[in-house]
Motif scaffolding. Structure first.
Motif, PDB file in Angstrom:
ATOM      1  N   ASP A  61       0.831  -1.199   0.000  1.00  0.00           N
ATOM      2  CA  ASP A  61       0.000   0.000   0.000  1.00  0.00           C
ATOM      3  C   ASP A  61       0.872   1.257   0.000  1.00  0.00           C
ATOM      4  N   VAL A  75       2.774   4.590   1.113  1.00  0.00           N
ATOM      5  CA  VAL A  75       3.477   4.911   2.355  1.00  0.00           C
ATOM      6  C   VAL A  75       2.836   6.146   2.997  1.00  0.00           C
ATOM      7  N   ALA A 132       3.517   1.331   5.871  1.00  0.00           N
ATOM      8  CA  ALA A 132       2.841   0.888   4.643  1.00  0.00           C
ATOM      9  C   ALA A 132       2.397  -0.551   4.838  1.00  0.00           C
ATOM     10  N   SER A 164       1.467  -4.299   3.663  1.00  0.00           N
ATOM     11  CA  SER A 164       1.933  -5.168   2.575  1.00  0.00           C
ATOM     12  C   SER A 164       1.559  -6.611   2.865  1.00  0.00           C
ATOM     13  N   LYS A 184       7.832   1.552  -2.304  1.00  0.00           N
ATOM     14  CA  LYS A 184       7.117   2.820  -2.404  1.00  0.00           C
ATOM     15  C   LYS A 184       7.740   3.792  -1.416  1.00  0.00           C
TER      16      LYS A 184
END
Length: 621
Positions: free
Chosen positions: A371, A373, A394, A396, A444
């Motif tokens: 996803d 950050v 984030a 994940s 990311k």
């Protein structure tokens, strides 16, 4: 050896002796026979009472390429010398009839006219070794015959030998051609695989078929049909066709032909190119798999599915994922920019276009995700000396790694960034990078902007005392840190404001440049200020003279000094007017403008000199 032509017309007969084979005679050869009888009487007069013994031996065959020269050797032994022998050469027709081509006795050598060998043969006889050699030039296929060497003594001792002349021609390079259409496997009948052909060989070449380096023998599953053509040249061309009961395994088989042919002294072999055939067979199972990417899949990837049956018969293919069905082209499906929602089972269905029988296979796909950050806070303003804490996270599907970077350098790892006792050096942009170590390139990032409030701080350059030549221009730079961004003004020592050449402003720094023309010594100030204070930087510029002008001045002074010395020397020598004993007279302007009067003190005689120093006659005075 000279070859003497025979009489224009010959009638051939054969006579038999009680102890030998038929002898060749010609009614036009009575003179020769009379000479032979005379020679025989001579031998009888010399007291020979026993029959002369003649023995002949020859090789059973002589082999030669078409177009080459053949040599057939007849070895003989005899109690008589060569002058007492009759030598004859014959060839045997395929009907068994003998044809004379050469006759020789003590008085003549004759090549028979109007035979296929008339212009192409010669005979050499070596008495010392007992050899009679028949040479045939430019051998042709029709020359493949049996040749007879007959030697007879004058006392009716006779012997003959026989040699077969074998002629060979290497065939052209063989060719192979496979069937252009596919072949069905497991059919009840034999299917044509291909044909091989070899042309223009002699004797007839032989063709053998091979599959994967193993020769194919005729059986109930193998059929070979061969045909032979005799070309107009007399050479043989052979064609062979292979028919086979095809199995699925034959899809990978390599077929070729081996051609064997005879050459002088042995056998040779050559091979055609290798060919393969297309074998059609139905599928019994279907396999589906992810061709790309290899390994774990992440969001944003393109997934390539391959779906194949283990047969190669025509079929239609589709892939299902849940309630979604995808059309498949060339057994391949591409899903671009996939998301986690495309995880799950994928079913490939293959339908035979002839029987409509369906086969299917399955594979499972999981799309990993990371996803965006989130950095909290993402913007900070702090006073110098303060502390602050920021977080980075984030979500994940896999284990993640978090690192903080500033100006390309890693400054911290983990989800938390601690900022303590901050200074202007602390200010800047921080990048939080979250990555998934298991998948290369899956990462990311987000940023944190940090500003440190405080009075301006001018970054002092390496040199502030500058020497520059007069009339040159010097660029002065001023880099100032501070937040809010300070204002910058350039001034001189007497308060004059200098116009800025260029200026770059950022949130917490200013970079300013001013250009100054050097006319004399000068002090320039960079003045920076904001709401928290001010700072200044002084540049001292010292003007220096132009080196070239100084050198010119020195040279001029030296030249003036030298000129003064010369004038003084001339004055002392009396070469300059004004000293006692000499005086310069300036004549009035007249037509004699170029005349100078010089008065000599010892004689007081006046001499007129021309412009070039030449004496002029007194009439011109």
């Amino acid at each position: 050896m000279l070859l003497h032509p025979p009489p224009a017309s010959l009638t051939h007969t054969f006579t038999h002796t009680s102890d030998g084979p038929p002898l060749y005679r010609s009614t036009s050869m009575d003179a020769r026979l009379s000479a032979s009888l005379l020679a025989g009487l001579v031998f009888l007069l010399h007291g020979y009472t026993a029959w002369a013994v003649v023995e002949v031996s020859m090789e059973d065959r002589v082999e030669v390429y078409k177009g080459d020269t053949a040599q057939i050797t007849c070895m003989f032994t005899s109690d008589e010398g060569i002058g007492g022998l009759i030598i004859q050469w014959f060839y045997v027709l395929r009907t068994g009839e003998k044809k004379n081509i050469y006759y020789q006795d003590a008085t003549m050598q004759v090549v028979e006219r109007n035979t296929q060998f008339t212009d192409r043969i010669m005979v050499n006889v070596t008495a010392a070794t007992g050899e009679v050699v028949l040479t045939i030039a430019n051998v042709q296929l029709i020359d493949q015959l049996e040749f007879i060497c007959l030697i007879k003594s004058l006392t009716d001792g006779v012997s003959e030998g026989r040699t077969k002349l074998l002629v060979f021609e290497k065939p052209d390079f063989p060719t192979i051609e496979g069937v252009q259409t596919g072949v069905l496997a497991d059919e009840d009948t034999l299917s044509k695989i291909g044909s091989c052909e070899v042309k223009n060989g002699f004797p007839k070449p032989n063709i053998t078929w091979y599959r994967n380096n193993a020769p194919l023998r005729v059986s109930d599953v193998v059929s070979v049909v061969a045909s032979t053509t005799i070309e107009s040249s007399g050479l043989f061309s052979v064609r062979s066709e292979l028919n086979l009961k095809v199995m699925k395994e034959d899809k990978d088989a390599r077929f070729y032909c081996e051609v064997t042919y005879l050459v002088p002294g042995g056998t040779r072999m050559t091979e055609t190119n290798h060919i393969s055939i297309t074998v059609y067979y139905p599928s019994t199972a279907v396999h589906v798999w992810v061709e790309s990417p290899k390994g774990k899949i992440k969001e944003g990837d393109s997934i390539i599915f391959n779906c194949h049956g283990n047969g190669n018969m025509a079929s239609s293919v589709s892939i299902k994922h849940g309630t979604t069905e995808y059309n498949v082209e060339s057994n391949m499906l591409v899903l671009e920019n996939v998301t986690r929602l495309q995880s799950g089972d994928y079913e490939c269905i293959s339908t035979d276009v002839n029987t409509f029988e369906e086969l299917s296979g399955n594979t499972t796909v999981f799309v990993n995700y990371l996803d965006p950050v989130v950095v909290l806070p993402s913007y900070v303003e702090m006073a110098q000396g303060e502390e602050w804490t920021a977080t980075c996270n984030a979500l994940s599907s896999l284990q993640t790694h978090t690192a903080w970077f500033k100006d390309g350098q890693e400054v911290s790892t983990g989800h938390i960034l601690m900022l303590t006792d901050v200074t202007f050096d602390t200010a800047g942009t921080y990048k939080c990078v979250v990555s998934v170590p298991e998948i290369d390139g899956m990462e990311k990032m987000a940023t944190l902007q940090v500003h440190v409030k405080g009075a301006p701080e001018i970054m002092k350059p390496e040199h502030t005392d500058i020497e520059e030549s007069v009339s040159s221009t010097v660029d002065l730079t001023c880099h100032v840190r501070g937040f809010p961004a300070p204002s910058v003004i350039w001034t001189t020592a007497d308060g004059k404001i200098l116009e800025t050449t260029s200026q770059t402003e950022m949130d917490d720094s200013v970079h300013s440049i001013v250009s100054v023309e050097v006319t004399s010594d000068l002090t320039a100030f960079c003045n920076a200020s904001n709401e928290y204070g001010a700072d200044a930087l002084a540049y001292k510029i010292k003007a220096k003279g132009n080196g070239v002008i100084i050198v010119v001045i020195i040279i001029c002074i030296l030249l003036l000094a030298i000129l003064g010395s010369v004038l003084y020397f001339l004055y002392k020598k009396g070469k300059i007017c004004g000293r006692s004993g000499k005086q310069d007279l300036t004549k009035e302007k007249s037509s004699k403008d170029n005349i100078v009067v010089e008065m000599k003190s010892d004689t007081e005689d006046a001499v007129l000199l021309g412009v070039n120093g030449e004496k002029l006659p007194s009439s011109n005075q």
